[in-house]
Design an enzyme around this catalytic site. Structure first.
Site, PDB file in Angstrom:
ATOM      1  N   ARG A  54       0.859  -1.180   0.000  1.00 21.03           N
ATOM      2  CA  ARG A  54       0.000   0.000   0.000  1.00 21.03           C
ATOM      3  C   ARG A  54       0.899   1.235   0.000  1.00 21.03           C
ATOM      4  NH1 ARG A  54       2.219   1.864   3.696  1.00 21.03           N
ATOM      5  NH2 ARG A  54       0.677   3.511   3.717  1.00 21.03           N
ATOM      6  N   ASP A 249      -1.861  10.941  -2.207  1.00 20.87           N
ATOM      7  CA  ASP A 249      -2.240   9.895  -3.159  1.00 20.87           C
ATOM      8  C   ASP A 249      -2.589  10.453  -4.538  1.00 20.87           C
ATOM      9  OD1 ASP A 249      -2.854   8.720  -0.339  1.00 20.87           O
ATOM     10  OD2 ASP A 249      -2.611   7.029  -1.710  1.00 20.87           O
TER      11      ASP A 249
HETATM   12  O1  MRU Z   1      -4.564   3.229   2.011  1.00 15.80           O
HETATM   13  P1  MRU Z   1      -3.079   3.420   1.941  1.00 15.80           P
HETATM   14  O2  MRU Z   1      -2.356   2.880   3.123  1.00 15.80           O
HETATM   15  O3  MRU Z   1      -2.514   2.950   0.631  1.00 15.80           O
HETATM   16  O4  MRU Z   1      -2.924   4.996   1.982  1.00 15.80           O
HETATM   17  C1  MRU Z   1      -1.648   5.564   1.919  1.00 15.80           C
HETATM   18  C2  MRU Z   1      -1.648   6.998   2.213  1.00 15.80           C
HETATM   19  O5  MRU Z   1      -2.651   7.667   2.288  1.00 15.80           O
HETATM   20  C3  MRU Z   1      -0.325   7.631   2.272  1.00 15.80           C
HETATM   21  O6  MRU Z   1      -0.308   8.672   3.179  1.00 15.80           O
HETATM   22  C4  MRU Z   1      -0.056   8.137   0.851  1.00 15.80           C
HETATM   23  O7  MRU Z   1      -0.152   7.077  -0.072  1.00 15.80           O
HETATM   24  C5  MRU Z   1       1.224   8.679   0.652  1.00 15.80           C
HETATM   25  S1  MRU Z   1       2.355   7.385   0.467  1.00 15.80           S
HETATM   26  C6  MRU Z   1       3.855   8.053   0.175  1.00 15.80           C
END
Ligand code: MRU
Length: 370
Positions: A54, A249
């Site tokens: 993730r 994201d």
């Molecule tokens: O749902 P996730 O764990 O994939 O979400 C990740 C995030 O929101 C992070 O803060 C974001 O991807 C930045 S990663 C460098």
């Protein structure tokens, strides 16, 4: 970054007769440090959808590697172009919010279109996936280098007292290839001997902060404290946060930013308390096609069971525990949008800019038309 003193990255690709993608299984951290091998495009899809991997840059890299696996699994039952495009759509559908995923898949598509034979396309796909991995590692290091002076400036005003940094979710090396985005300036500051301390939001419902960020900071020796998600505002009111740095994201050309649910509330609290609020992101997290975050970013809704059940270790056993009435309704929005007006600056691999169209364009000319 290091785990028990040994250097690791989050993903690696082994070519040859039986290509394998190896990733760290983030679902079982911090209790177990395990790897998972991906052999097929379906494995890559599931790893992204089930959050074995993730974090925006890492899911992009995994999808790129998934494209390589898909070509290795081509059976010739349908025309190759149809097959490749179907696989690309399939991988992109694994999670909707992080733009790194379609960015990485599009990059691989472009590269493999240069090959004529299947063997050529396979090699091009492998090189393209490796390129994405190398690029994201390099970009995170650059983000660290550009973000470091911001922390240094604050440290200069604190007379040796720790610089208190608040972060949300995991935008660390586990979310990327190495260094992380939000964490890169923190690691560089710590390595330079600057006294830093990180407030780590636990980040319900999947607890990426409590389970991943705290663990990776601890592995590197960075002092940190886990807090419940609603604590940040209180800390800011009492001068206990010097700066907030979060990841991203999907960012728009106007500087709006989608990040893990709860980021927006931290930005509001930071604004109200004059605490600088920075977003660290590589250019692969910009969606150059959209301007308005609130209306144009698709927010992932995940299984409500993630809210109703909590997972952890009890008596050395992995358990999942119901923490609500079984009949309760739950809604699981995974991301929110922080409007540009709440953001002090965007830390990118090209430098720091304001969360604003002209400033972003200055760093990335050619990406935005005026
Ligand atoms: O749902 P996730 O764990 O994939 O979400 C990740 C995030 O929101 C992070 O803060 C974001 O991807 C930045 S990663 C460098």
């Amino acid at each position: 970054m290091n785990v028990n003193g040994k250097h690791y990255e989050t993903i690696s690709i082994t070519g040859g007769k039986k290509p394998v993608i190896q990733v760290i299984d983030q679902r079982v951290l911090p209790f177990r440090f395990e790897f998972k091998k991906l052999y097929t495009v379906e494995d890559a899809f599931s790893a992204i959808a089930d959050m074995v991997v993730r974090g925006a840059p890492l899911i992009g890299a995994t999808a790129a590697a998934g494209m390589y696996l898909s070509l290795c699994g081509y059976t010739g039952r349908s025309p190759i172009t149809d097959y490749i495009n179907r696989m690309a759509r399939y991988l992109v559908s694994a999670r909707p919010t992080a733009v790194n995923l379609p960015y990485a898949v599009d990059f691989v598509l472009e590269e493999i279109s240069k090959g004529h034979t299947l063997a050529e396309k396979i090699n091009l796909a492998k090189d393209a996936a490796r390129h994405i991995i190398d690029l994201e590692r390099e970009n995170c290091l650059r983000i660290g280098e550009y973000g470091l002076p911001v922390i240094e400036r604050i440290a200069g005003e604190k007379n040796g007292k720790p610089v208190n940094i608040l972060t949300h979710c995991n935008a660390g090396w586990l979310a990327c290839i190495d260094y992380g985005t939000a964490t890169a300036p923190i690691y560089l500051a710590h390595d330079k001997g600057i006294n830093v301390h990180v407030w780590v939001d636990e980040t319900r419902p999947r607890n990426q902060g409590a389970r991943l960020t705290a663990w990776e900071l601890q592995q590197h020796g960075v002092p940190c404290t886990i807090i419940a998600d609603n604590t940040g505002g209180h800390l800011m009111q009492h001068d206990m946060v010097d700066i907030v740095i979060v990841g991203c994201d999907r960012a728009t050309t106007n500087g709006d930013v989608a990040n893990k649910i709860g980021t927006y509330l931290k930005a509001l609290a930071a604004k109200d308390n004059d605490v600088p609020f920075y977003v660290a992101l590589p250019s692969s997290s910009f969606d150059w096609k959209i301007a308005d975050g609130l209306t144009e970013i698709s927010i992932e809704e995940r299984d409500p069971e993630e809210i109703k059940y909590i997972q952890g270790v009890y008596n050395d056993k992995w358990i999942s525990m119901l923490i609500t009435d079984i009949e309760s309704n739950a809604a699981n929005y995974a991301f929110d949008v922080t409007p540009a007006r709440l953001i002090t600056g965007l830390i990118t691999e090209k430098g720091i800019c304001q969360a604003e169209r002209y400033s972003i364009r200055n760093l990335f000319p050619g990406k935005i038309s005026l």
